[in-house]
Design a protein around this motif. Structure first.
Motif, short mmCIF file in Angstrom:
data_model
loop_
_atom_site.label_atom_id
_atom_site.label_comp_id
_atom_site.label_asym_id
_atom_site.label_seq_id
_atom_site.Cartn_x
_atom_site.Cartn_y
_atom_site.Cartn_z
N VAL A 1 0.85 -1.20 0.00
CA VAL A 1 0.00 0.00 0.00
C VAL A 1 0.88 1.24 0.00
O VAL A 1 0.67 2.19 -0.78
CB VAL A 1 -0.94 -0.01 1.22
CG1 VAL A 1 -1.66 1.34 1.35
CG2 VAL A 1 -1.96 -1.13 1.12
N MET A 2 1.89 1.26 0.86
CA MET A 2 2.80 2.41 0.92
C MET A 2 3.49 2.62 -0.43
O MET A 2 3.62 3.76 -0.90
CB MET A 2 3.86 2.17 2.00
CG MET A 2 3.33 2.16 3.42
SD MET A 2 2.81 3.81 3.96
CE MET A 2 4.40 4.63 4.03
N HIS A 3 3.92 1.53 -1.05
CA HIS A 3 4.63 1.66 -2.33
C HIS A 3 3.70 2.16 -3.42
O HIS A 3 4.11 2.96 -4.28
CB HIS A 3 5.22 0.30 -2.73
CG HIS A 3 5.98 0.33 -4.02
ND1 HIS A 3 5.55 -0.29 -5.16
CD2 HIS A 3 7.15 0.94 -4.35
CE1 HIS A 3 6.42 -0.08 -6.14
NE2 HIS A 3 7.39 0.66 -5.67
N ARG A 4 2.45 1.72 -3.39
CA ARG A 4 1.48 2.20 -4.38
C ARG A 4 1.21 3.69 -4.21
O ARG A 4 1.03 4.42 -5.19
CB ARG A 4 0.19 1.40 -4.26
CG ARG A 4 -0.83 1.69 -5.36
CD ARG A 4 -1.97 0.70 -5.34
NE ARG A 4 -2.78 0.81 -4.14
CZ ARG A 4 -2.84 -0.10 -3.19
NH1 ARG A 4 -2.13 -1.21 -3.29
NH2 ARG A 4 -3.61 0.06 -2.14
N LEU A 5 1.20 4.15 -2.96
CA LEU A 5 0.90 5.55 -2.68
C LEU A 5 2.13 6.45 -2.82
O LEU A 5 2.00 7.64 -3.12
CB LEU A 5 0.32 5.68 -1.27
CG LEU A 5 -0.97 4.90 -1.00
CD1 LEU A 5 -1.39 5.05 0.45
CD2 LEU A 5 -2.08 5.37 -1.92
N LEU A 6 3.31 5.89 -2.58
CA LEU A 6 4.56 6.66 -2.65
C LEU A 6 5.55 5.94 -3.57
O LEU A 6 6.63 5.53 -3.15
CB LEU A 6 5.16 6.84 -1.26
CG LEU A 6 4.30 7.55 -0.21
CD1 LEU A 6 4.94 7.47 1.16
CD2 LEU A 6 4.07 9.01 -0.61
N PRO A 7 5.20 5.78 -4.84
CA PRO A 7 6.05 4.99 -5.73
C PRO A 7 7.42 5.60 -5.97
O PRO A 7 8.36 4.88 -6.36
CB PRO A 7 5.24 4.94 -7.04
CG PRO A 7 4.38 6.18 -6.99
CD PRO A 7 4.04 6.36 -5.54
N GLY A 8 7.57 6.89 -5.74
CA GLY A 8 8.86 7.52 -6.00
C GLY A 8 9.80 7.49 -4.82
O GLY A 8 10.95 7.94 -4.95
N ASP A 9 9.37 6.98 -3.67
CA ASP A 9 10.24 6.95 -2.49
C ASP A 9 11.11 5.70 -2.55
O ASP A 9 10.61 4.58 -2.45
CB ASP A 9 9.41 6.97 -1.20
CG ASP A 9 10.28 7.18 0.02
OD1 ASP A 9 11.00 6.24 0.40
OD2 ASP A 9 10.23 8.28 0.61
N SER A 10 12.41 5.87 -2.67
CA SER A 10 13.30 4.73 -2.88
C SER A 10 13.41 3.83 -1.65
O SER A 10 13.65 2.63 -1.78
CB SER A 10 14.69 5.22 -3.30
OG SER A 10 15.20 6.15 -2.36
#
Length: 435
Positions: A223-232
């Motif tokens: 969920v976090m990755h889907r919402l913040l895809p640009g955060d490495s």
């Protein structure tokens, strides 16, 4: 209304739970009461949907039912407070009123805000984990209590105190601003990391792995990755989880006994998770900046891509741990660095690094330090000292599978005080998993 099988209904409810809670808190405030109302709505859905079918708009159905229940709870709370003459009425504070623009915020953003709220800095790490699993993960209090081996009443009080503290903090239901958001994101990722680790290698109890916890950590990190895809670092954490989770089928034997990585049947590793994890960490490292989760994921990728234990690129893993050690003040990182150095340059190199941890109170009495020392001493041929260290490690762990594993490792080594026909061989030697 389409019929909904029980398992599919449970999965749907679990994924919708944080969205519903976020919608109610955004609209009405009162986090503790909103959480109670959502749980009652979920219970109603779990009872009705398998019988009547999942409604065409399941989220709207849950919001409606939960809103009605919250209204009832608010009225009851107002009446109680009137009776106690504490306040004349309970009205949602202005900061919680939901203007029309706020109601248009995408559903997924509510889940992200909820994760930030559960990891509020005023809460202890234990409370952050419990509240995240309860509010954002949808686990019941009984499930969380079982996972962390505490009585349900204890966990109920912990979660209630956490909800009350969030309420008293007066934070608005919104993403924290600028620099605060960056700091809180670190706390969110750390909590998800801790939840995954407890599921991947339980710290106590009869089970070595708790799949429900690691699976929930992966779901929330997705969920976090889907919402913040640009955060490495979000990407790196998801990659790290997938690359470690890929090895789960081979980490225990038929009777639940631990199998060291060097002895695992790599054909049992989940190839799809390895492929996804490698792609994610490659993307994260390319986009940078490089952080601790990305480095750990890169190390896991080197393990997972090696066709055999002998083919593992230990020099590169050692170099990555050296970078990670400079980046973080974490004794477990130094412990893993020692193992990698021993595999790359010989056991004496690893033992030299272990010497740095002798005076570190955070890990000096931890079973992992003694287990690694035992493994490296065994590599040098000092079986007597290795046996003592394995036994010391076994005494210090509260995980029953680890106790059995470490005692078996000790039993297989020659004991100069034992008769010639002493205990037979136990598990074969292998690189310990220090997680």
């Amino acid at each position: 209304m389409a019929p909904g099988p029980g398992t599919e209904t449970e999965d749907l409810l679990r994924s919708l739970a944080p969205q519903i809670l976020g919608a109610l808190v955004r609209r009405y405030g009162h986090f503790p009461l909103a959480e109670d109302a959502v749980q009652e709505a979920l219970l109603a859905a779990a009872t009705q949907w398998p019988r009547d079918g999942v409604p065409d708009g399941p989220r709207a159905w849950l919001v409606t039912v939960a809103s009605r229940r919250l209204t009832d709870l608010l009225r009851a709370e107002q009446a109680r407070r009137r009776r106690e003459d504490a306040v004349a009425a309970l009205t949602p504070p202005d900061r919680w009123l939901a203007p029309a623009a706020d109601r248009a915020v995408p559903e997924s953003d509510d889940t992200l805000i909820l994760l930030f709220m559960c990891c509020h800095p005023s809460l202890s790490p234990a409370s952050q984990i419990a509240l995240t699993l309860r509010a954002a993960g949808g686990l019941t209090t009984a499930e969380i209590a079982r996972a962390f081996l505490v009585p349900e009443g204890t966990m109920t009080r912990r979660i209630s105190r956490a909800k009350q503290r969030v309420k008293e903090s007066g934070i608005p239901f919104a993403l924290p601003p600028g620099p605060e958001r960056a700091a809180r994101l670190g706390a969110v990722l750390h909590v998800l990391y801790l939840i995954f680790n407890e599921g991947y290698a339980s710290t106590s109890g009869p089970r070595f792995q708790r799949t429900e916890l690691s699976a929930e950590a992966i779901r929330l990190t997705r969920v976090m990755h889907r919402l913040l895809p640009g955060d490495s670092e979000v990407t790196g954490l998801l990659a790290l989880m997938l690359l470690n989770e890929a090895r789960r089928p081979a980490r225990t034997g038929p009777s639940g006994e631990l199998v060291p990585m060097a002895e695992q049947d790599r054909t049992l590793w989940d190839a799809a998770s390895v492929t996804e994890g490698v792609a994610l960490v490659t993307e994260a490292l390319r986009n940078g900046p490089v952080g601790p989760y990305q480095l750990q994921a890169a190390i896991s990728a080197l393990h997972d891509e090696a066709p055999s234990a002998e083919a593992t690129d230990w020099p590169q893993i050692t170099a990555l741990y050296a970078v990670l050690t400079r980046m973080t003040d974490n004794p477990v990182v130094t412990l893993n660095h020692a193992v990698a150095a021993a595999m790359a340059h010989g056991p004496r190199a690893g033992l030299a690094l272990l010497g740095e941890l002798e005076a570190d109170a955070r890990i000096a009495e931890d079973h992992r330090l003694h287990a690694v020392r035992a493994h490296l001493l065994e590599m040098t041929g000092d079986h007597t000292a290795a046996r003592r260290s394995y036994q010391a490690a076994a005494r210090r762990t509260t995980s029953l599978p680890r106790q059995r594993y470490l005692n078996a490792r000790a039993a297989r080594l020659p004991d100069p005080c034992a008769p010639a026909d002493g205990p037979g061989p136990g598990l074969d030697a292998g690189t310990p998993d220090t997680r």
